[in-house]
Motif scaffolding. Structure first.
Motif, PDB file in Angstrom:
ATOM      1  N   ILE A 193     -47.753  11.517  -8.822  1.00  0.00           N
ATOM      2  CA  ILE A 193     -47.871  11.405 -10.269  1.00  0.00           C
ATOM      3  C   ILE A 193     -49.336  11.598 -10.646  1.00  0.00           C
ATOM      4  CG2 ILE A 193     -45.849   9.913 -10.478  1.00  0.00           C
ATOM      5  CD1 ILE A 193     -47.789   7.534 -10.801  1.00  0.00           C
ATOM      6  N   LYS A 194     -49.652  11.424 -11.927  1.00  0.00           N
ATOM      7  CA  LYS A 194     -51.002  11.643 -12.442  1.00  0.00           C
ATOM      8  C   LYS A 194     -51.460  13.056 -12.047  1.00  0.00           C
ATOM      9  CE  LYS A 194     -52.446   6.749 -12.188  1.00  0.00           C
ATOM     10  NZ  LYS A 194     -53.498   5.834 -11.675  1.00  0.00           N
ATOM     11  N   LYS A 195     -52.720  13.176 -11.618  1.00  0.00           N
ATOM     12  CA  LYS A 195     -53.260  14.488 -11.243  1.00  0.00           C
ATOM     13  C   LYS A 195     -52.818  14.925  -9.851  1.00  0.00           C
ATOM     14  CE  LYS A 195     -55.566  14.842 -15.089  1.00  0.00           C
ATOM     15  NZ  LYS A 195     -55.152  15.801 -16.148  1.00  0.00           N
ATOM     16  N   SER A 196     -51.987  14.117  -9.211  1.00  0.00           N
ATOM     17  CA  SER A 196     -51.433  14.515  -7.911  1.00  0.00           C
ATOM     18  C   SER A 196     -50.217  15.413  -8.052  1.00  0.00           C
ATOM     19  CB  SER A 196     -51.063  13.277  -7.081  1.00  0.00           C
ATOM     20  OG  SER A 196     -52.223  12.603  -6.636  1.00  0.00           O
ATOM     21  N   GLY A 197     -49.808  15.679  -9.295  1.00  0.00           N
ATOM     22  CA  GLY A 197     -48.747  16.658  -9.497  1.00  0.00           C
ATOM     23  C   GLY A 197     -47.460  16.079 -10.012  1.00  0.00           C
ATOM     24  N   TYR A 198     -46.386  16.856  -9.874  1.00  0.00           N
ATOM     25  CA  TYR A 198     -45.073  16.467 -10.375  1.00  0.00           C
ATOM     26  C   TYR A 198     -43.997  17.178  -9.569  1.00  0.00           C
ATOM     27  CZ  TYR A 198     -45.870  20.875 -12.882  1.00  0.00           C
ATOM     28  OH  TYR A 198     -46.170  22.178 -13.206  1.00  0.00           O
ATOM     29  N   GLY A 199     -42.781  16.636  -9.700  1.00  0.00           N
ATOM     30  CA  GLY A 199     -41.669  17.165  -8.919  1.00  0.00           C
ATOM     31  C   GLY A 199     -41.627  16.515  -7.548  1.00  0.00           C
ATOM     32  N   ARG A 200     -40.560  16.771  -6.831  1.00  0.00           N
ATOM     33  CA  ARG A 200     -40.374  16.169  -5.519  1.00  0.00           C
ATOM     34  C   ARG A 200     -39.901  17.200  -4.502  1.00  0.00           C
ATOM     35  NH1 ARG A 200     -43.061  13.126  -7.630  1.00  0.00           N
ATOM     36  NH2 ARG A 200     -42.892  10.844  -7.879  1.00  0.00           N
ATOM     37  N   GLU A 201     -40.338  17.009  -3.278  1.00  0.00           N
ATOM     38  CA  GLU A 201     -39.835  17.761  -2.136  1.00  0.00           C
ATOM     39  C   GLU A 201     -39.068  16.803  -1.231  1.00  0.00           C
ATOM     40  OE1 GLU A 201     -42.715  21.264  -0.950  1.00  0.00           O
ATOM     41  OE2 GLU A 201     -43.854  19.407  -1.070  1.00  0.00           O
ATOM     42  N   LEU A 202     -38.274  17.363  -0.336  1.00  0.00           N
ATOM     43  CA  LEU A 202     -37.539  16.623   0.688  1.00  0.00           C
ATOM     44  C   LEU A 202     -36.421  15.773   0.096  1.00  0.00           C
ATOM     45  CD1 LEU A 202     -40.570  15.637   2.961  1.00  0.00           C
ATOM     46  CD2 LEU A 202     -39.032  17.583   3.215  1.00  0.00           C
ATOM     47  N   GLY A 203     -35.556  15.301   0.986  1.00  0.00           N
ATOM     48  CA  GLY A 203     -34.400  14.534   0.563  1.00  0.00           C
ATOM     49  C   GLY A 203     -33.443  15.361  -0.285  1.00  0.00           C
ATOM     50  N   THR A 204     -32.455  14.692  -0.858  1.00  0.00           N
ATOM     51  CA  THR A 204     -31.507  15.366  -1.747  1.00  0.00           C
ATOM     52  C   THR A 204     -32.183  15.828  -3.026  1.00  0.00           C
ATOM     53  OG1 THR A 204     -29.703  14.024  -0.862  1.00  0.00           O
ATOM     54  CG2 THR A 204     -29.325  15.093  -2.975  1.00  0.00           C
ATOM     55  N   VAL A 205     -33.109  15.027  -3.529  1.00  0.00           N
ATOM     56  CA  VAL A 205     -33.837  15.401  -4.747  1.00  0.00           C
ATOM     57  C   VAL A 205     -34.589  16.702  -4.538  1.00  0.00           C
ATOM     58  CG1 VAL A 205     -35.666  14.715  -6.337  1.00  0.00           C
ATOM     59  CG2 VAL A 205     -34.041  13.012  -5.517  1.00  0.00           C
ATOM     60  N   GLY A 206     -35.218  16.852  -3.363  1.00  0.00           N
ATOM     61  CA  GLY A 206     -36.017  18.039  -3.087  1.00  0.00           C
ATOM     62  C   GLY A 206     -35.207  19.315  -3.078  1.00  0.00           C
ATOM     63  N   ILE A 207     -34.020  19.284  -2.484  1.00  0.00           N
ATOM     64  CA  ILE A 207     -33.222  20.512  -2.415  1.00  0.00           C
ATOM     65  C   ILE A 207     -32.681  20.900  -3.788  1.00  0.00           C
ATOM     66  CG2 ILE A 207     -30.959  19.495  -1.893  1.00  0.00           C
ATOM     67  CD1 ILE A 207     -30.544  21.744   0.141  1.00  0.00           C
ATOM     68  N   LYS A 208     -32.567  19.931  -4.691  1.00  0.00           N
ATOM     69  CA  LYS A 208     -32.033  20.213  -6.028  1.00  0.00           C
ATOM     70  C   LYS A 208     -33.095  20.671  -7.020  1.00  0.00           C
ATOM     71  CE  LYS A 208     -28.029  17.128  -5.698  1.00  0.00           C
ATOM     72  NZ  LYS A 208     -27.377  15.898  -6.214  1.00  0.00           N
ATOM     73  N   GLU A 209     -34.393  20.589  -6.642  1.00  0.00           N
ATOM     74  CA  GLU A 209     -35.451  20.974  -7.570  1.00  0.00           C
ATOM     75  C   GLU A 209     -35.308  22.434  -8.028  1.00  0.00           C
ATOM     76  OE1 GLU A 209     -37.670  19.542  -9.265  1.00  0.00           O
ATOM     77  OE2 GLU A 209     -38.507  17.798  -8.259  1.00  0.00           O
ATOM     78  N   PHE A 210     -34.907  23.296  -7.110  1.00  0.00           N
ATOM     79  CA  PHE A 210     -34.793  24.719  -7.449  1.00  0.00           C
ATOM     80  C   PHE A 210     -33.343  25.176  -7.415  1.00  0.00           C
ATOM     81  CE2 PHE A 210     -39.238  24.472  -5.880  1.00  0.00           C
ATOM     82  CZ  PHE A 210     -39.856  24.826  -7.067  1.00  0.00           C
ATOM     83  N   MET A 211     -32.509  24.415  -8.117  1.00  0.00           N
ATOM     84  CA  MET A 211     -31.102  24.765  -8.291  1.00  0.00           C
ATOM     85  C   MET A 211     -30.759  24.740  -9.777  1.00  0.00           C
ATOM     86  SD  MET A 211     -30.121  25.154  -5.162  1.00  0.00           S
ATOM     87  CE  MET A 211     -28.332  25.272  -5.298  1.00  0.00           C
ATOM     88  N   ASN A 212     -29.773  25.510 -10.151  1.00  0.00           N
ATOM     89  CA  ASN A 212     -29.205  25.431 -11.494  1.00  0.00           C
ATOM     90  C   ASN A 212     -28.090  24.402 -11.470  1.00  0.00           C
ATOM     91  OD1 ASN A 212     -28.141  25.791 -14.068  1.00  0.00           O
ATOM     92  ND2 ASN A 212     -26.991  27.617 -13.495  1.00  0.00           N
TER      93      ASN A 212
END
Length: 450
Positions: free
Chosen positions: A424-443
């Motif tokens: 969070i903050k200036k370290s960015g946004y979004g998540r990688e890994l886990g179930t959340v990570g695979i869904k980041e770039f899905m419709n």
């Protein structure tokens, strides 16, 4: 234009890599388009078979690939081999679990309603040099298992690693174009982002790079995930196991010669135990051996580039001028920066407020646990933190108050394929890994059927 791969320990040029012309780049993008049309329609079973092949190839060639990592960016060879093994394990994880992670989700409505997950297209990745295999396979394995394809722009000093990863995908049986590394320069980045096949951008790197690329992603209305800088807090409370905390502190700060976003960098210790912890920490750091990363018994090699070592020297010099006390280390020869520990009294010190990307640890005292959390949160970055205490209930409460994407209790901060990771903050946004990570770039498509 040529990118040189330079061995940071010897300063010898080990390879030259020619930047793609715009025509060659467009041909790569067209290849990615063709590959996506076919790949998105393959079954999970077919994708998993190839991903398993990739994991096997990485393990079978881990010594050779590890040597390449060490030659290009200076990581100790044992760490390089471990990085390849971790990358292989990530491939296996998503091969085993992607289908279940992306199964249809049904809702309790009077009519039939559900969400289904469709791939988006090509994911354009801009990756750093510090973990040249893991950072790539961390995003690529889930993205490709989900039916996407990817274009990789790797850091200029590890193009050899990028080419080796592309070859590994081909050796594993993936169709040409599913994974493509593109050797391009910064002015060519926007053209890739603007391409109609590119539907998402993932970047791991500096705050400055993230700000620039995120702006371009917004301009062209493309989904993006940013994993940027970190200055992780390592909070040690009165009731902590100081021996264990000091041991892990040295490991956390000096792993990969201190060149990791999730290295602990700010060691915040309550006054009652600060002197004892500092002595134990200094003892651990003094025991570390620095030298040729190919030799056994070496704990850390050089920094990856000369400019990085020079920047860290400048930060140390300014920190000492601001009143920091040098406890251990402080010397530098070329890219070899001695493991260093400083003691500061003011959180405005440059070594506390800036990300120090190398083997420089900063200790500061806190009045009590609440003051320690306040000091930890007084920072622009919020990637990860750790808390050291024997009171697990108290640790849970304090962890909830830490402003970070990841908080570990009595443990080394690390990424795990099963657990979402990001800041969070200036370290960015979004998540990688886990179930959340695979869904980041899905419709995530809602279907309603009367």
């Amino acid at each position: 234009m040529i990118f040189n791969s330079i061995n940071p320990f010897t300063q010898e040029i080990i390879a030259e890599h020619e930047v793609l012309t715009n025509l060659q780049l467009n041909q790569k993008i067209d290849s990615s388009k063709r590959a996506y049309k076919l790949w998105r329609n393959t079954s999970f079973e077919e994708r998993a078979d190839k991903m398993k092949n990739l994991a096997q190839f990485l393990r079978a060639n881990k010594e050779k690939l590890g040597l390449l990592i060490t030659h290009e960016m200076g990581k100790v060879l044992s760490e390089s081999i471990s990085e390849v093994e971790k990358s292989a394990a990530n491939c296996d994880f998503y091969a085993d679990h992607a289908e279940q992670m992306l199964k249809d989700e049904y809702y309790d409505t009077p009519f039939k309603s559900m969400s289904v997950y469709d791939p988006l297209g090509a994911i354009f990745a801009i990756m750093p040099w510090n973990y040249p295999f893991w950072q790539v396979l961390r995003y690529a394995a889930p993205a490709i298992m989900a039916g996407n394809v990817t274009l990789l722009k790797h850091a200029p000093n590890v193009i050899g690693c990028a080419k080796a990863i592309e070859n590994a995908f081909l050796e594993a049986g993936f169709p040409e174009g599913v994974f493509l590394q593109i050797t391009i320069d910064i002015p060519q980045v926007e053209g890739v982002i603007a391409s109609d096949i590119v539907s998402g951008i993932t970047l791991t790197g500096s705050e400055r790079a993230g700000s620039s690329v995120a702006s371009l992603a917004g301009k062209h209305i493309k989904k993006s995930v940013m994993e940027l800088g970190g200055s992780d807090a390592f909070v040690v409370l009165n009731d902590a196991n100081l021996e264990k905390a000091a041991s892990v502190a040295a490991q956390s700060r000096m792993l990969n010669a201190g060149q990791a976003c999730i290295c602990a960098k700010r060691f915040i210790v309550t006054e009652k135990v600060a002197d004892e912890f500092l002595a134990l920490f200094a003892q651990r750091i003094k025991s570390l051996q620095q030298g040729n990363p190919l030799q056994e018994g070496i704990h850390l090699g050089p920094l990856a580039r000369l400019d990085l070592a020079e920047k860290l020297s400048d930060q140390l010099e300014k920190s000492l001028a601001q009143g920091a006390k040098l406890i251990v280390g402080g010397e530098r020869v070329d890219c070899n920066f001695e493991p260093t520990l400083i003691d500061i009294a003011d959180s405005n010190n440059i070594a506390f407020q800036e990300e120090t990307f190398g083997p420089l640890a900063t200790v500061i005292r806190a009045r009590d646990e609440n003051d320690a959390v306040a000091i930890a949160n007084n920072h622009r970055y919020g990637l990860a933190s750790s808390i050291w205490t024997e009171d697990r209930e108290k640790a849970y409460i304090l962890a909830r108050n830490i402003e970070a994407g990841n908080v570990f209790v009595n443990s080394l901060v690390r990424s795990d394929s099963r657990v979402p990771f990001g800041g969070i903050k200036k370290s960015g946004y979004g998540r990688e890994l886990g179930t959340v990570g695979i869904k980041e770039f899905m419709n995530m498509k809602s279907l309603v059927i009367e």
